[in-house]
Design a protein around this motif. Structure first.
Motif, PDB file in Angstrom:
ATOM      1  N   ARG A 222      48.617  39.608  44.955  1.00 27.46           N
ATOM      2  CA  ARG A 222      47.163  39.595  44.774  1.00 27.46           C
ATOM      3  C   ARG A 222      46.790  39.031  43.411  1.00 27.46           C
ATOM      4  NH1 ARG A 222      43.167  42.688  42.743  1.00 27.46           N
ATOM      5  NH2 ARG A 222      44.673  44.184  41.879  1.00 27.46           N
ATOM      6  N   GLN A 223      47.533  39.435  42.395  1.00 26.18           N
ATOM      7  CA  GLN A 223      47.267  38.918  41.052  1.00 26.18           C
ATOM      8  C   GLN A 223      47.541  37.419  40.980  1.00 26.18           C
ATOM      9  OE1 GLN A 223      49.633  41.295  38.402  1.00 26.18           O
ATOM     10  NE2 GLN A 223      48.378  43.149  38.666  1.00 26.18           N
ATOM     11  N   GLN A 224      48.600  36.990  41.670  1.00 25.36           N
ATOM     12  CA  GLN A 224      48.913  35.562  41.669  1.00 25.36           C
ATOM     13  C   GLN A 224      47.843  34.752  42.394  1.00 25.36           C
ATOM     14  OE1 GLN A 224      52.818  35.474  43.425  1.00 25.36           O
ATOM     15  NE2 GLN A 224      53.857  35.906  41.469  1.00 25.36           N
ATOM     16  N   GLU A 231      42.129  29.402  38.477  1.00 28.50           N
ATOM     17  CA  GLU A 231      42.546  28.087  37.991  1.00 28.50           C
ATOM     18  C   GLU A 231      41.891  26.968  38.797  1.00 28.50           C
ATOM     19  OE1 GLU A 231      46.673  25.553  37.204  1.00 28.50           O
ATOM     20  OE2 GLU A 231      46.756  27.618  37.956  1.00 28.50           O
ATOM     21  N   LEU A 232      41.835  27.150  40.136  1.00 27.74           N
ATOM     22  CA  LEU A 232      41.197  26.149  40.982  1.00 27.74           C
ATOM     23  C   LEU A 232      39.703  26.080  40.701  1.00 27.74           C
ATOM     24  CD1 LEU A 232      41.494  24.120  43.309  1.00 27.74           C
ATOM     25  CD2 LEU A 232      41.151  26.045  44.892  1.00 27.74           C
ATOM     26  N   GLN A 233      39.092  27.222  40.469  1.00 29.86           N
ATOM     27  CA  GLN A 233      37.647  27.262  40.190  1.00 29.86           C
ATOM     28  C   GLN A 233      37.336  26.584  38.858  1.00 29.86           C
ATOM     29  OE1 GLN A 233      36.070  31.201  39.487  1.00 29.86           O
ATOM     30  NE2 GLN A 233      34.164  30.697  40.570  1.00 29.86           N
ATOM     31  N   SER A 234      38.154  26.805  37.893  1.00 31.13           N
ATOM     32  CA  SER A 234      37.945  26.134  36.590  1.00 31.13           C
ATOM     33  C   SER A 234      38.114  24.644  36.687  1.00 31.13           C
ATOM     34  CB  SER A 234      38.901  26.708  35.545  1.00 31.13           C
ATOM     35  OG  SER A 234      40.243  26.430  35.915  1.00 31.13           O
TER      36      SER A 234
END
Length: 238
Positions: A222-224, A231-234
């Motif tokens: 879940r954390q991964q 990261e994808l959103q950024s």
């Protein structure tokens, strides 16, 4: 007359009777005289000092010395009425085992006989271990096992009152005496139930550990995923 004074008089009288006068001594000069009778506590004194254990002991010693003491009533031990949790066959098997290792045929298993027994059973004990085995059920503190105290080993084993690694537990486990009965938790049933309980407990603990590991893996995943999403959103927002 107080119990202390009476006790002192009885003790002095007893000590005087136990000492034999030497030939020709002054004590021989009164040989023709009638020796004084031992001082006995009167009925009033006995009633008044009935709680004095010392007085009773000294009086009994005088009676034994004079040959007038009455034999004490010995309590008859009946294993079939006292150990009702065992059948007659089970008690007879225990009795056979007890007599087999009572090499002195005195009705007791002493330290050396217990040592031989444990060696025959394949569970030898140290000298201190043997003394501790006897001490654990030695109710009369005579340093040896009576038949009744021997039966107490199996009673305590059946009740789960013995430590798992104790010498007495090894004796009960290796005795090959079938003490299992329907509706009664005998020693064999106890050991089987103990092994089964340990097995179930180990399995239960293993399942708990597996669930904990699974939760850790799920939390890590879940954390991964959250980190990958951020990261994808950024990347899109940049």
């Amino acid at each position: 007359m107080s119990s202390e004074e009476l006790a002192r008089k009885l003790q002095r009288r007893l000590d005087g009777e136990q000492r034999d006068p030497k030939p020709g001594s002054p004590a021989q000069t009164g040989a023709d005289e009638e020796p004084p009778q031992p001082v006995r506590p009167s009925s009033a004194a006995v009633n008044g000092d009935a709680s004095s254990e010392l007085t009773e002991k000294l009086s009994r010693r005088l009676d034994i010395h004079d040959g007038t003491a009455k034999p004490k009533q010995m309590k008859v031990f009946n294993p079939y009425t006292e150990f009702k949790e065992f059948s007659r066959k089970q008690i007879k098997d225990m009795e056979k085992m007890f007599k087999r290792f009572d090499s002195g045929k005195d009705g007791f298993i002493d330290l050396m006989e217990l040592k031989l027994m444990m060696e025959k059973l394949g569970a030898p004990q140290t000298h201190l271990g043997l003394k501790n085995m006897i001490k654990e059920v030695d109710e009369d503190y005579d340093g040896k096992l009576s038949y009744r105290e021997f039966l107490l080993i199996f009673r305590r084993a059946a009740a789960g009152e013995l430590q798992e690694e104790s010498g007495l537990m090894a004796l009960a486990r290796l005795s090959e005496i079938d003490v299992s009965t329907e509706g009664v938790l005998g020693a064999r049933d106890f050991f089987e139930a103990k092994v089964q309980a340990l097995s179930v407990r180990s399995k239960f603990e293993a399942e708990i550990r597996e669930e904990q590991e699974e939760k850790k893996r799920m939390e890590l995943e879940r954390q991964q995923r959250r980190a990958a999403f951020k990261e994808l959103q950024s990347t899109f927002c940049s």
